[in-house]
Structures are given as C-alpha cells and as structure tokens.
Write a protein that holds these residues in place. Structure first.
Motif, PDB file in Angstrom:
ATOM      1  N   ALA A 417      36.769  96.040  32.491  1.00  0.00           N
ATOM      2  CA  ALA A 417      36.859  95.863  31.011  1.00  0.00           C
ATOM      3  C   ALA A 417      35.172  94.910  30.716  1.00  0.00           C
ATOM      4  CB  ALA A 417      37.933  94.447  30.768  1.00  0.00           C
ATOM      5  N   SER A 418      35.009  96.135  30.230  1.00  0.00           N
ATOM      6  CA  SER A 418      33.260  95.948  29.437  1.00  0.00           C
ATOM      7  C   SER A 418      33.246  96.022  27.384  1.00  0.00           C
ATOM      8  CB  SER A 418      32.262  97.262  30.244  1.00  0.00           C
ATOM      9  OG  SER A 418      33.138  98.795  29.776  1.00  0.00           O
ATOM     10  N   LEU A 419      32.369  95.313  27.434  1.00  0.00           N
ATOM     11  CA  LEU A 419      31.996  94.477  26.084  1.00  0.00           C
ATOM     12  C   LEU A 419      31.305  95.314  25.494  1.00  0.00           C
ATOM     13  CD1 LEU A 419      33.685  93.066  27.502  1.00  0.00           C
ATOM     14  CD2 LEU A 419      32.591  90.912  26.470  1.00  0.00           C
ATOM     15  N   GLY A 420      31.145  95.487  24.061  1.00  0.00           N
ATOM     16  CA  GLY A 420      30.658  96.262  23.827  1.00  0.00           C
ATOM     17  C   GLY A 420      30.005  95.220  22.224  1.00  0.00           C
ATOM     18  N   LEU A 421      28.521  95.290  21.253  1.00  0.00           N
ATOM     19  CA  LEU A 421      28.684  94.699  20.416  1.00  0.00           C
ATOM     20  C   LEU A 421      30.356  94.448  19.461  1.00  0.00           C
ATOM     21  CD1 LEU A 421      25.627  93.449  18.489  1.00  0.00           C
ATOM     22  CD2 LEU A 421      25.548  95.556  17.634  1.00  0.00           C
ATOM     23  N   TYR A 422      30.867  95.808  19.337  1.00  0.00           N
ATOM     24  CA  TYR A 422      32.233  95.055  18.122  1.00  0.00           C
ATOM     25  C   TYR A 422      32.927  94.822  18.676  1.00  0.00           C
ATOM     26  CZ  TYR A 422      31.342  99.046  21.582  1.00  0.00           C
ATOM     27  OH  TYR A 422      31.312 100.332  22.857  1.00  0.00           O
ATOM     28  N   THR A 423      33.088  94.473  20.131  1.00  0.00           N
ATOM     29  CA  THR A 423      34.207  93.704  20.809  1.00  0.00           C
ATOM     30  C   THR A 423      34.256  92.529  20.475  1.00  0.00           C
ATOM     31  OG1 THR A 423      34.164  94.307  22.906  1.00  0.00           O
ATOM     32  CG2 THR A 423      35.179  92.563  23.034  1.00  0.00           C
ATOM     33  N   THR A 424      35.462  91.479  20.444  1.00  0.00           N
ATOM     34  CA  THR A 424      35.594  90.738  19.353  1.00  0.00           C
ATOM     35  C   THR A 424      36.845  89.639  20.105  1.00  0.00           C
ATOM     36  OG1 THR A 424      37.739  91.448  18.473  1.00  0.00           O
ATOM     37  CG2 THR A 424      35.599  91.836  17.430  1.00  0.00           C
ATOM     38  N   ARG A 425      36.091  88.322  20.240  1.00  0.00           N
ATOM     39  CA  ARG A 425      37.291  87.394  20.249  1.00  0.00           C
ATOM     40  C   ARG A 425      38.593  87.596  20.775  1.00  0.00           C
ATOM     41  NH1 ARG A 425      37.014  80.986  22.329  1.00  0.00           N
ATOM     42  NH2 ARG A 425      39.329  81.563  22.144  1.00  0.00           N
ATOM     43  N   ALA A 426      39.219  88.442  19.275  1.00  0.00           N
ATOM     44  CA  ALA A 426      40.538  89.103  20.152  1.00  0.00           C
ATOM     45  C   ALA A 426      40.880  89.704  20.703  1.00  0.00           C
ATOM     46  CB  ALA A 426      40.941  89.059  18.472  1.00  0.00           C
ATOM     47  N   ASP A 427      39.906  90.675  20.925  1.00  0.00           N
ATOM     48  CA  ASP A 427      40.091  91.831  21.895  1.00  0.00           C
ATOM     49  C   ASP A 427      40.471  91.027  23.148  1.00  0.00           C
ATOM     50  OD1 ASP A 427      39.733  93.945  19.487  1.00  0.00           O
ATOM     51  OD2 ASP A 427      37.616  93.976  19.901  1.00  0.00           O
ATOM     52  N   LEU A 428      39.714  89.964  23.562  1.00  0.00           N
ATOM     53  CA  LEU A 428      39.765  89.998  24.603  1.00  0.00           C
ATOM     54  C   LEU A 428      40.491  88.855  25.234  1.00  0.00           C
ATOM     55  CD1 LEU A 428      35.928  88.586  25.204  1.00  0.00           C
ATOM     56  CD2 LEU A 428      37.135  90.966  26.138  1.00  0.00           C
ATOM     57  N   GLU A 429      41.305  88.018  23.777  1.00  0.00           N
ATOM     58  CA  GLU A 429      42.431  87.307  23.735  1.00  0.00           C
ATOM     59  C   GLU A 429      43.941  88.360  24.571  1.00  0.00           C
ATOM     60  OE1 GLU A 429      41.275  83.660  20.651  1.00  0.00           O
ATOM     61  OE2 GLU A 429      42.753  85.628  20.526  1.00  0.00           O
ATOM     62  N   ALA A 430      43.571  89.736  23.576  1.00  0.00           N
ATOM     63  CA  ALA A 430      44.721  90.783  23.661  1.00  0.00           C
ATOM     64  C   ALA A 430      45.102  91.359  25.299  1.00  0.00           C
ATOM     65  CB  ALA A 430      44.513  91.714  22.914  1.00  0.00           C
ATOM     66  N   LEU A 431      43.460  91.456  25.217  1.00  0.00           N
ATOM     67  CA  LEU A 431      43.341  91.705  27.082  1.00  0.00           C
ATOM     68  C   LEU A 431      43.956  90.840  28.050  1.00  0.00           C
ATOM     69  CD1 LEU A 431      42.053  93.986  29.560  1.00  0.00           C
ATOM     70  CD2 LEU A 431      40.041  91.783  29.764  1.00  0.00           C
ATOM     71  N   VAL A 432      43.880  89.377  27.784  1.00  0.00           N
ATOM     72  CA  VAL A 432      44.537  88.597  28.463  1.00  0.00           C
ATOM     73  C   VAL A 432      45.711  88.162  28.588  1.00  0.00           C
ATOM     74  CG1 VAL A 432      44.298  85.624  28.396  1.00  0.00           C
ATOM     75  CG2 VAL A 432      41.770  86.143  28.404  1.00  0.00           C
ATOM     76  N   ALA A 433      46.380  87.870  27.214  1.00  0.00           N
ATOM     77  CA  ALA A 433      47.761  88.431  26.519  1.00  0.00           C
ATOM     78  C   ALA A 433      48.270  89.614  27.895  1.00  0.00           C
ATOM     79  CB  ALA A 433      47.531  88.518  25.628  1.00  0.00           C
ATOM     80  N   ALA A 434      47.007  91.143  27.811  1.00  0.00           N
ATOM     81  CA  ALA A 434      47.752  91.372  28.587  1.00  0.00           C
ATOM     82  C   ALA A 434      47.941  91.970  29.883  1.00  0.00           C
ATOM     83  CB  ALA A 434      47.154  92.939  27.990  1.00  0.00           C
ATOM     84  N   VAL A 435      46.788  91.344  31.166  1.00  0.00           N
ATOM     85  CA  VAL A 435      47.063  90.779  31.964  1.00  0.00           C
ATOM     86  C   VAL A 435      48.760  90.028  32.515  1.00  0.00           C
ATOM     87  CG1 VAL A 435      45.333  89.979  33.914  1.00  0.00           C
ATOM     88  CG2 VAL A 435      44.676  91.230  32.012  1.00  0.00           C
ATOM     89  N   ARG A 436      48.665  89.117  31.562  1.00  0.00           N
ATOM     90  CA  ARG A 436      50.066  87.950  31.534  1.00  0.00           C
ATOM     91  C   ARG A 436      50.597  89.062  31.975  1.00  0.00           C
ATOM     92  NH1 ARG A 436      47.505  83.719  28.196  1.00  0.00           N
ATOM     93  NH2 ARG A 436      46.277  82.565  29.347  1.00  0.00           N
ATOM     94  N   ASP A 437      51.225  89.680  30.594  1.00  0.00           N
ATOM     95  CA  ASP A 437      51.837  90.011  30.648  1.00  0.00           C
ATOM     96  C   ASP A 437      52.380  91.846  31.537  1.00  0.00           C
ATOM     97  OD1 ASP A 437      54.123  91.781  28.980  1.00  0.00           O
ATOM     98  OD2 ASP A 437      53.433  93.084  29.369  1.00  0.00           O
ATOM     99  N   LEU A 438      51.370  91.993  32.176  1.00  0.00           N
ATOM    100  CA  LEU A 438      51.766  92.868  33.897  1.00  0.00           C
ATOM    101  C   LEU A 438      51.947  91.826  34.869  1.00  0.00           C
ATOM    102  CD1 LEU A 438      50.363  95.221  31.812  1.00  0.00           C
ATOM    103  CD2 LEU A 438      48.083  95.206  33.593  1.00  0.00           C
TER     104      LEU A 438
END
Ligand SMILES: Cc1ncc(COP(=O)(O)O)c(C=O)c1O
Length: 484
Positions: A417-438
């Motif tokens: 998972a790699s970040l850009g200027l457009y990446t927000t905290r909400a994007d990463l919260e979604a990633l964390v939630a998605a990994v937990r779901d997997l």
C-alpha cells in the motif's frame, strides 16, 4: 493563498481519485488508490497547463515562429523547475529529460560512466535497489558489489553504513560510483545521502541517487548533500506521461560522451564527421523531446515547491505512523522493513496476511473493498527475498534457489500500500478495516477464489472483464457515433 490552502486544493485536484468501480456486494463506489509507488495519479492544474500548451503546440529547437518560441521557452522552464525542486544550483548542475521514467537515466549514466572512467572498474549498489538501478550497472561495469542493509528478516532495510565504509576502504579508488536509492520502493527506508556522498567523494567516486520513490515524499537538496547525479520518473510525482529526469553535475557531464545521437545534439554534421554540441542540456537530449510531459512535470514541481516538501513530508509521517501502528496490531499481519521509529521511511507499506498469498490479498482488497494495492516482488527481488527469508524457510522454500519450481511465485511476494499527496487518514482507516475483514473472513473469502497464472487470483463469481473498465476502442466508437 496559504500553503495549507494550496495543499488542500491540490489534494482535491487529482484526476481519477474518485473513479467508481463495482465491488463483490453489487455496489459501486469510489476507489481508494494506494498504488502510488508504481505510478501516481495526475495533478489537475498541472494537467491543465500541459493541455493548454497544446493550443500553442510546436516542437522546440526554433525561435522564429511564435509557437516554437513558446514551446522552447516552456521546455526550458520545465528544466529550471526540476533544478529548483531538487535544490540543484544551475551554475553547477544541469537537468536533462530521458525516456519515460528513471530506467533510461540509469542505463545512460551506467554506460557513460563505465566508458569515461575505465580505470575504475567497481560499482557499489545497495541490496535495496529496484532492478532499474542494479541491472544497468551490472551490464556495463566489470564488477558490482552489493551493499547489505541493517537488521534481519522482516526488519531488514536501511543501508548498512558500517558495511559501506568497509567496502569503500577495501576498493578505494577502484570505485567508479555508488548507485543507491533515496528511498526503497519496498519498505520506504530513506538513505542518508550526505553521508554516502562524503564516503564516495573521499575516494573520488560519484554518487548516483535513485530518487524515484523519494521525489514525491521528502525534500531533495542536491547541493546540500553534494549528490553528483539524481534520477527520477515524472510519473511517480503526479505527472503520468512525463519523461524521466536526470540531474547531474556539469563537471560529471563534461567527462562523458553523449550516449544518444540524433537531431538537436550536434553543431554540424558532414559525411566525414560530426560535432556534438558542447551546450547542455541539448547535448544529452537527442531527438524531439516529450515537451507536453516535461511541461506538465514542471507545473507539478512548481506547485509542490510553493507548498514546500517539508510540509508534504510532515503530513505523510503522521499517516505512516497511524498505518504502521494499526496494521502491526492486527493478529496475523506482518509488516516489512525497518520500524519507522528507527529508520525514516516514506509512505510505502508492504505486508502479508497469514493464510493469504500476496496475490489473493491484492485481489480481495480490490474486489471486496475497492482498495487498489500492488503485489509481488516490486522489481526488487533480492531485497524482497531477504525480507521474506524466515517465512519462506518455514514453508520449506529456499528463497535463494534460482528457478525454484512449484508455487514459489505465489508465495514469494507481498502486498504494498503506497501513499500519495491525495491519501487521507480516512483512506488508511478503510485499509485497516479491510485488512481486519480479510483476517476475520479468511476461509470464506479464500473459498471464493481460484488461482490463475503463476501468482494471480480470480473471484469465481465476480470478475468484470478489462474492457468494461476502460476501452479506448469504445471511446472512439462514441466519438464516431457523435460525429455521424
Ligand atoms: C525505486 C525505483 N527505481 C526505479 C524505478 C523505475 O522507474 P521507471 O519504471 O519509471 O523507469 C522504480 C519504479 O517502480 C522504482 O520504484
């Protein structure tokens, strides 16, 4: 406009940030793009500058009609913007554009420096390098010595400075140059460039920096760090379609012969001989350049200079710290590379989920959560193998066995998972939630997939064909229908 407002407005300007895609549950929603280390999205106002330039499009290398004069001015402006962005004093440094990314720059510099300094037959390369900043040096030089990193297994990463010092002591003036990444594309580990430059210069060697992963994430100051050559890809800093950039000391370029020949780089040509120009960067830019791409890149760099890369870095550090802390707390998740509390890192997080192959993680994040990450070995096979060593041993796979058979490609890799200027905290919260779901639905999700190819996975019921996503032919048909 304050730099905070400018940053916010740029963050909202990216083309394709909210493009909607379908997910397994039958819904459709905006994607979360976490694949910036491979290529970034296009910054809106920079795209506009390149697009508006097309109203005046003409080739460079002439001043006599209006459009060519405008194009030459804008192309020169793009060079100036690159120099300014990387802190390279134009009195000592020159920028030239080459190829469609960093790869062309490394090949050019490797070939030219090997030819220019035959008495120096050794090149140093770190074990973290992308193949682009490794293989050209192997190809053109008699001997390449790989410098290890610190730490071991999943924490391996960050150049081992002690080992580097010892290698310089051992090879001394045989070293032509050291080629090292500014930041790893696998772990984001940042290299202390000024220290490396001092060691190289003590024996008369040059420092070539691969800034592909550093350029959009951390300030670059070539003057302060005394870097001899720095190379980066424009598509990794919000200007897809732009060329690669090479910034080199004029003294270094003065030592080498132009590697590419053609129009625009000669003063005169006769049947019997030709005279390459002494003028830089023309001497290094044979052929008609990628003018639109260079101008778009120049516009990105101008805007980011106004924001200040310190500010960009500060914002990213907070996001990295959040994601590292949350992902490493999930049972069954392994994060790779040094702890960001110990080695400075850019926003690149590689991980595996116990029980999932890396390809399955990437596919499930996409299909179930609309999160786009990359997977595999990221063209940095030696480094990835080192990071995975313990896990591969546990699976009875020898990571160093060339051409090993079986499921090795499926097992040997990570999700990134790699970040850009457009990446927000909400994007990463979604990633964390998605990994937990997997992790929580491991067996259910795994049962929905079938393996394809050497390391891919396809959902058994949900697999929209590529042509449904974007099809240039369909776009043209729409145009033709409208024109009929
Ligand atoms: C660290 C690093 N170096 C070099 C490259 C090669 O860049 P390009 O493919 O744009 O030539 C990449 C691309 O992923 C990279 O991440």
């Amino acid at each position: 406009m304050s730099t905070t407002d400018l940053l916010a407005s740029l963050q909202n300007s990216f083309i394709g940030r909210d493009t909607e895609y379908p997910t397994v549950d039958g819904k459709r929603g905006p994607r979360i793009y976490l694949d910036s280390a491979a290529s970034t999205l296009m910054m809106g106002p920079a795209y506009d500058v390149g697009h508006e330039f097309l109203e005046h499009y003409a080739s460079t290398h002439s001043d006599l009609h209006y459009a060519a004069r405008g194009a030459s001015h804008a192309f020169e402006w793009a060079h100036d913007k690159v120099l300014e962005f990387v802190g390279a004093d134009p009195a000592n440094y020159c920028c030239f554009f080459a190829g469609s990314g960093a790869t062309a720059g490394f090949n050019r510099m490797a070939a030219s420096l090997a030819r220019a300094r035959p008495g120096r037959d050794v090149v140093l390369v770190s074990e973290m390098e992308h193949h682009s900043n490794d293989l050209p040096h192997r190809h053109h030089n008699a001997e390449v010595v790989h410098i290890p990193c610190e730490g071991e297994f999943e924490r391996y990463g960050g150049l081992d400075m002690e080992s580097l010092r010892a290698t310089f002591d051992q090879y001394g003036e045989r070293v032509n140059y050291i080629a090292v990444t500014g930041a790893s594309n696998v772990s984001g580990a940042i290299t202390p460039l000024a220290e490396v430059a001092a060691l190289a210069h003590a024996v008369g060697a040059y420092l070539i920096v691969d800034a592909s992963q550093m350029i959009a994430h951390a300030p670059a100051d070539m003057d302060a760090a005394d870097v001899d050559v720095l190379v980066f890809s424009g598509h990794k800093i919000y200007a897809p379609g732009s060329p690669g950039a090479v910034i080199a000391k004029k003294s270094v370029l003065g030592e080498i012969k132009p590697a590419e020949l053609g129009g625009g780089m000669v003063d005169d040509v006769y049947i019997a001989e030709y005279m390459p120009t002494a003028t830089l960067p023309d001497r290094e830019e044979a052929g008609t350049p990628n003018i639109v791409g260079a101008i778009t890149l120049g516009a990105v760099l101008d805007l980011l200079t106004r924001v200040g890369m310190d500010k960009v870095r500060e914002k990213e550090i907070a996001l990295i710290d959040y994601a590292w802390k949350e992902l490493s707390a999930i049972d069954g998740v392994t994060l790779y590379g040094p702890d960001p509390a110990e080695v400075a890192r850019t926003g690149t997080l590689t991980f595996n989920i116990r029980g999932f192959d890396h390809g399955l993680t990437a596919a499930a994040l996409n299909d179930y959560h609309n999160i786009q990450v990359r997977n595999g070995c990221f063209c940095a096979h030696p480094y990835v193998r080192e990071l995975l060593k313990k896990e591969l041993w546990e699976m009875d796979i020898d990571p160093d066995a060339p051409n090993a058979e079986g499921d090795i490609e499926r097992k040997r890799g990570m999700a990134r998972a790699s970040l850009g200027l457009y990446t927000t905290r909400a994007d990463l919260e979604a990633l964390v939630a998605a990994v937990r779901d997997l992790v929580a639905r491991r067996d259910e999700i795994k049962s929905q997939y079938e393996p394809i190819g050497s390391n891919g996975y396809r959902h058994r019921q949900f697999s929209p064909p590529a042509g449904d996503i974007f099809d240039p032919a369909r776009n043209l048909e729409n145009f033709l229908a409208r024109s009929a």
